[in-house]
Design a protein around this motif. Structure first.
Motif, PDB file in Angstrom:
ATOM      1  N   PRO B  54       0.643  -0.812  -0.032  1.00 24.52           N
ATOM      2  CA  PRO B  54      -0.257  -0.205   0.378  1.00 24.52           C
ATOM      3  C   PRO B  54       0.558   1.036   0.080  1.00 24.52           C
ATOM      4  O   PRO B  54       0.679   2.163  -0.643  1.00 24.52           O
ATOM      5  N   CYS B  55       1.955   1.260   0.511  1.00 25.70           N
ATOM      6  CA  CYS B  55       2.899   2.601   0.676  1.00 25.70           C
ATOM      7  C   CYS B  55       2.692   2.845  -0.437  1.00 25.70           C
ATOM      8  O   CYS B  55       4.015   4.062  -1.061  1.00 25.70           O
ATOM      9  N   GLY B  57       0.990   3.110  -3.244  1.00 27.11           N
ATOM     10  CA  GLY B  57      -0.214   3.854  -3.790  1.00 27.11           C
ATOM     11  C   GLY B  57      -0.547   3.336  -5.002  1.00 27.11           C
ATOM     12  O   GLY B  57       0.086   2.170  -4.969  1.00 27.11           O
ATOM     13  N   VAL B 139      -3.195  10.289  -3.399  1.00 33.79           N
ATOM     14  CA  VAL B 139      -4.596   9.978  -3.480  1.00 33.79           C
ATOM     15  C   VAL B 139      -5.040   8.860  -3.228  1.00 33.79           C
ATOM     16  O   VAL B 139      -6.290   7.831  -2.557  1.00 33.79           O
ATOM     17  N   ALA B 140      -3.549   8.047  -4.182  1.00 32.63           N
ATOM     18  CA  ALA B 140      -4.223   6.389  -3.755  1.00 32.63           C
ATOM     19  C   ALA B 140      -3.625   5.641  -2.259  1.00 32.63           C
ATOM     20  O   ALA B 140      -4.978   4.866  -2.079  1.00 32.63           O
ATOM     21  N   SER B 141      -3.378   6.083  -1.636  1.00 34.42           N
ATOM     22  CA  SER B 141      -2.930   5.830  -0.031  1.00 34.42           C
ATOM     23  C   SER B 141      -3.779   5.595   0.206  1.00 34.42           C
ATOM     24  O   SER B 141      -4.884   4.531   1.200  1.00 34.42           O
ATOM     25  N   PRO B 142      -4.986   7.112   0.274  1.00 39.17           N
ATOM     26  CA  PRO B 142      -6.304   6.926   1.837  1.00 39.17           C
ATOM     27  C   PRO B 142      -7.265   5.710   1.240  1.00 39.17           C
ATOM     28  O   PRO B 142      -7.517   5.034   1.932  1.00 39.17           O
ATOM     29  N   ASP B 143      -7.209   5.193  -0.363  1.00 44.17           N
ATOM     30  CA  ASP B 143      -7.961   4.116  -0.493  1.00 44.17           C
ATOM     31  C   ASP B 143      -8.116   3.064   0.156  1.00 44.17           C
ATOM     32  O   ASP B 143      -8.814   2.991  -0.183  1.00 44.17           O
ATOM     33  N   SER B 144      -6.980   2.728  -0.062  1.00 43.78           N
ATOM     34  CA  SER B 144      -5.922   1.616   0.498  1.00 43.78           C
ATOM     35  C   SER B 144      -6.069   1.214   1.995  1.00 43.78           C
ATOM     36  O   SER B 144      -5.768  -0.037   2.293  1.00 43.78           O
ATOM     37  N   ALA B 145      -6.156   3.111   2.333  1.00 40.43           N
ATOM     38  CA  ALA B 145      -6.049   2.605   3.771  1.00 40.43           C
ATOM     39  C   ALA B 145      -7.564   2.750   4.411  1.00 40.43           C
ATOM     40  O   ALA B 145      -8.487   2.257   3.306  1.00 40.43           O
TER      41      ALA B 145
END
Lengths: 655, 150
Positions: B54-55, B57, B139-145
């Motif tokens: 996830p890091c 993104g 942007v990508a990371s919070p979604d997998s957060a």
């Protein structure tokens, strides 16, 4: 009569020969046209004796008429083909920029050649033999060359017509996708990302019935309501911790490849087909059918169809005026319409006391302070989050919700709803009556298992949703993730989870397994909720208020609120620091708020949910950034004698 | 002083700071770092890069995913004295690709010279140098957060 018989006898062998040719061609080309029926009866007749005079005449008239009809049909078809060909050529030339379609038309051209030639032969042959039994000698010789001529000149256009037909029948949208993801939500997007990360150049096709590209749902009931931007319903952007805005869409449109270009994309990509619904799934044939009759075959398929919000039966039966004034909340359009309603209505009632209902109530309640909007929330339980939080905490939370400006009506079971005097009248079973302008029904989600029947997939009777194994697999090439998946959790047993992080985790896992990882569901997903600035919690595992609980609390200071936590750790969406390493982006903490001890007893703490003395669920109440410890405890699945000792691991007194 | 009360099946314990000062005697099972079921970080136990971390993104999955993978792999396996110095070509290709998608990979000054990023030899730092400035992967990371609710 006699001439007829003579002509007939002369041409009989010819007719017989051509009829066999005709039959062979029919088998090869598989065309079904008016000429075919003509073949068979004629073949019959050529061997049988001719009947009496009048019969002969009738026979001749009949055959003559059908010959003329057949010929007319042939001419019309050829002319039509020619016309269509001309139209198609102009269309193709205007499309010549798109190389894809060009490449497509070439192979079909070669494929079409042989069948076309046989088609021409078939055209000529029945014409010839249909001409045979004709009365007058004139039509056959004239018609034969005519047929041949028209067949010849149609040869060129026919070839192209055939090509066009081939190109027509092969739309530019892909008919095969190596990875097909049904549903365009969080789980699907997470799977797409996982597949692309693991399978280089993978071609992923997402099919969704929503008009939007994949987006995240939590802001729809939280951050978007707190935005200062008046155009937020259009932009759908919200502020993160660092002041930077982001869209609820996972990625902007440029991230995705056009569906038409997916097959030809050199490095693969993710394409999204919006506004299409998969209505039928053929597991044996590895293909699906869409609502526009298009078929797509796949190698691996993910079902991530989520669910449809439930509504109360009393509302559905209450008639159109009531239904018009009722919102079920799940999608972007629901957010937009509720935002509009909240600006115009005087009173909104939310039915449902769970996560969604409570969050919406708090969001609208905050608006009510500015606009004078009356916000009512009613539910059958004794307090907000009554099915999640132990009773004492549920009551405490309800008081907080009230402080956000919400009129909470507890233990409310709706008996009937009617439209009276321009207001909605909600009658409760205990006699109370509530008059309001608009209703928001937040009473749960019905998982979408529409494809179960056609696909022959098992549906779980306890939890709903598709039944899948610990690796999220339903069948060899089919996985299910997200809200619609009832899966086996190795630690916690069979369950179905309707949270955002679970959609991400299960989507990722499904994507990994679709690319050969064979991993079971193991990393426990979490969830969280904020109810106003004073109440925030993160939770993991099975958090069911019917389980025995042990809560360990400390006295809260003003620093222990979600607001303070975000400023401190530098995360806007708190759980960012959970999964991401970007917590390294340190922000100078805001000047610490003065330490104020709250009267309330349940300021911050940890609550353990037990099943046969094993911790199966944990809530971190106003303590943040400790989820890894909670996850570890659940993963261990040990029986702990003294939970206070376990609680020490969380350092609840620290920030 | 801590005290305890019971409300039906629910037990409530109140603890002071002093009560929790003594170290916990709760036993936790030692983690196996090679557990195949566990979520892995950026580097897998066998030394390879975990593209699904996830890091990262969306860097490895976007339109420039393959270019990113090549550049990063080159850097990761680089044995040169200045790590990644032989990877200029791959990074350039990656940048060219990213320039074609400005709203996915916003062009910022600090992000122009990835091979020169000093932060340790860890590709993770490399990644975060690229990512922390970049709205897109975050942007990508919070979604997998786990921005989650009910």
């Amino acid at each position: 009569m006699l001439t007829c018989r003579a002509v007939w006898k002369k041409l009989a062998p010819l007719a017989r020969a051509s009829s066999t040719v005709c039959r062979q061609n029919v088998r090869r080309a598989g065309w079904n046209n008016a000429r075919t029926p003509l073949c068979v009866p004629v073949a019959h007749m050529s061997t049988g004796p001719v009947g009496g005079g009048s019969d002969n005449l009738k026979y001749a008239l009949l055959v003559g008429a059908s010959f003329v009809g057949g010929l007319t049909y042939a001419v019309i078809t050829l002319k039509g083909d020619q016309k269509r060909h001309v139209e198609r050529m102009t269309e193709i030339s205007s499309r010549k920029q798109k190389s894809a379609s060009q490449i497509q038309t070439e192979p079909p051209a070669t494929v079409m050649e042989p069948p076309l030639e046989t088609k021409l032969e078939a055209a000529a042959a029945p014409d010839a033999e249909a001409a045979a039994p004709s009365e007058t000698a004139e039509p056959p010789p004239v018609d034969e060359p005519l047929a041949e001529a028209s067949a010849e000149e149609a040869a060129a256009p026919l070839t192209d017509a055939g090509v066009e037909e081939a190109a027509d029948s092969k739309p530019s949208l892909p008919s095969h996708a190596p990875y097909l993801l049904i549903g365009g939500g969080t789980a699907s997007f997470a799977a797409a990302r996982s597949i692309r990360a693991r399978d280089p150049d993978a071609k992923v096709l997402i099919v969704t019935d929503e008009p939007d590209l994949p987006y995240m749902r939590p802001p729809l009931s939280k951050e978007l309501w707190f935005s200062d931007d008046p155009s937020v319903t259009e932009t759908l952007r919200f502020k993160q911790w660092n002041g930077k805005e982001r869209s609820i869409y996972f990625q902007p449109p440029s991230f995705y490849v056009d569906a038409e270009e997916l097959s030809g994309a050199e490095n693969g990509g993710v394409a999204v087909l919006t506004g299409r619904k998969v209505v039928h799934m053929d597991v044996r044939g590895n293909k699906v059918k869409l609502d526009d009759d298009m078929e797509i075959s796949y190698d691996k398929c993910l079902i991530a169809t989520g669910g449809v919000p439930r509504n109360l039966q009393v509302i559905e039966r209450a008639g159109e005026e009531v239904m018009k004034r009722t919102t079920v909340f799940r999608k972007i359009d629901d957010f937009k319409s509720l935002d509009k309603v909240s600006r115009n209505a005087q009173s909104i009632t939310i039915i449902g006391g769970g996560f969604l209902g409570s969050e919406l109530a708090c969001a609208l309640g905050r608006r009510s302070t500015e606009s004078g909007l009356e916000v009512i929330q009613m539910f059958p339980e004794k307090g907000n989050m009554g099915k999640v939080l132990p009773e004492y905490l549920s009551n405490w939370t309800t008081e907080k919700v009230k402080k956000e400006g919400v009129k909470v009506i507890r233990e409310a079971v709706v008996k009937s709803v009617s439209y009276k005097d321009d207001k909605l009248e909600i009658k409760l079973k205990d006699g109370r009556v509530v008059r309001t302008d608009h209703i928001v029904a937040a009473v749960g989600l019905e998982p979408n298992v529409d494809l179960a029947k056609s696909a022959g997939l098992e549906v779980d009777s306890d939890f709903g949703g598709y039944r899948v194994n610990a690796e999220l697999q339903a069948r060899s090439n089919i996985w299910v993730a997200g809200d619609a998946a009832c899966f086996y959790d190795i630690r916690l047993g069979r369950r179905r989870v309707e949270h955002h992080d679970h959609a991400v985790v299960s989507g990722r896992l499904a994507g990994e397994n679709m690319t050969g990882a064979n991993k079971p569901y193991w990393h426990q997903s979490m969830f969280w909720s904020d109810l106003g600035p004073d109440v925030g919690y993160e939770a993991i595992g099975i958090v069911d208020s019917s389980l025995p609980t042990v809560g360990v609390f400390a006295k809260a200071t003003a620093k222990d609120t979600p607001k303070a936590a975000t400023e401190e750790s530098g995360t806007g969406i708190r759980s960012e620091s959970e999964t991401e390493d970007t917590a390294s982006s340190a922000v100078a903490p805001a000047a610490p708020a003065p330490v104020v001890s709250h009267r309330d007893e349940y300021g911050k703490g940890v609550i353990f949910y037990l099943r046969e003395k094993v911790v199966v669920g944990i809530i971190l109440w106003n303590v943040f950034n400790r989820m890894p410890i909670a996850r570890k405890i659940i993963k261990d699945g040990e029986e702990h004698v003294d939970l206070n000792e376990v609680a020490k691991l969380f350092n609840i007194h620290e920030d | 002083m801590s005290y305890c009360k019971q409300e039906g099946k629910d037990r409530i314990i109140f603890v002071t700071k002093e009560d929790h000062e003594t170290p916990s005697n709760a036993e936790l099972i030692a983690d196996d770092p090679d557990d195949p079921y566990e979520e892995q970080g950026l580097i897998l136990p066998n030394g390879e890069i975990n593209w699904n971390c996830p890091c990262l993104g969306g860097m490895a999955s976007g339109p420039c995913g393959s270019q990113f993978k090549e550049a990063f792999s080159c850097f990761h396996y680089s044995q040169e004295e200045v790590k990644g110095s032989e990877c200029i070509e791959q990074f350039r290709t990656m940048q060219e690709c990213m320039q074609r998608y400005p709203d996915l990979y916003p062009q910022e000054e600090d992000k122009e010279s990835p091979p020169q990023a000093e932060s340790g030899g860890a590709p993770a730092a490399e990644g975060s140098a690229l990512l922390s400035e970049n709205d897109s992967p975050s942007v990508a990371s919070p979604d997998s957060a786990s921005a989650a609710d009910g």
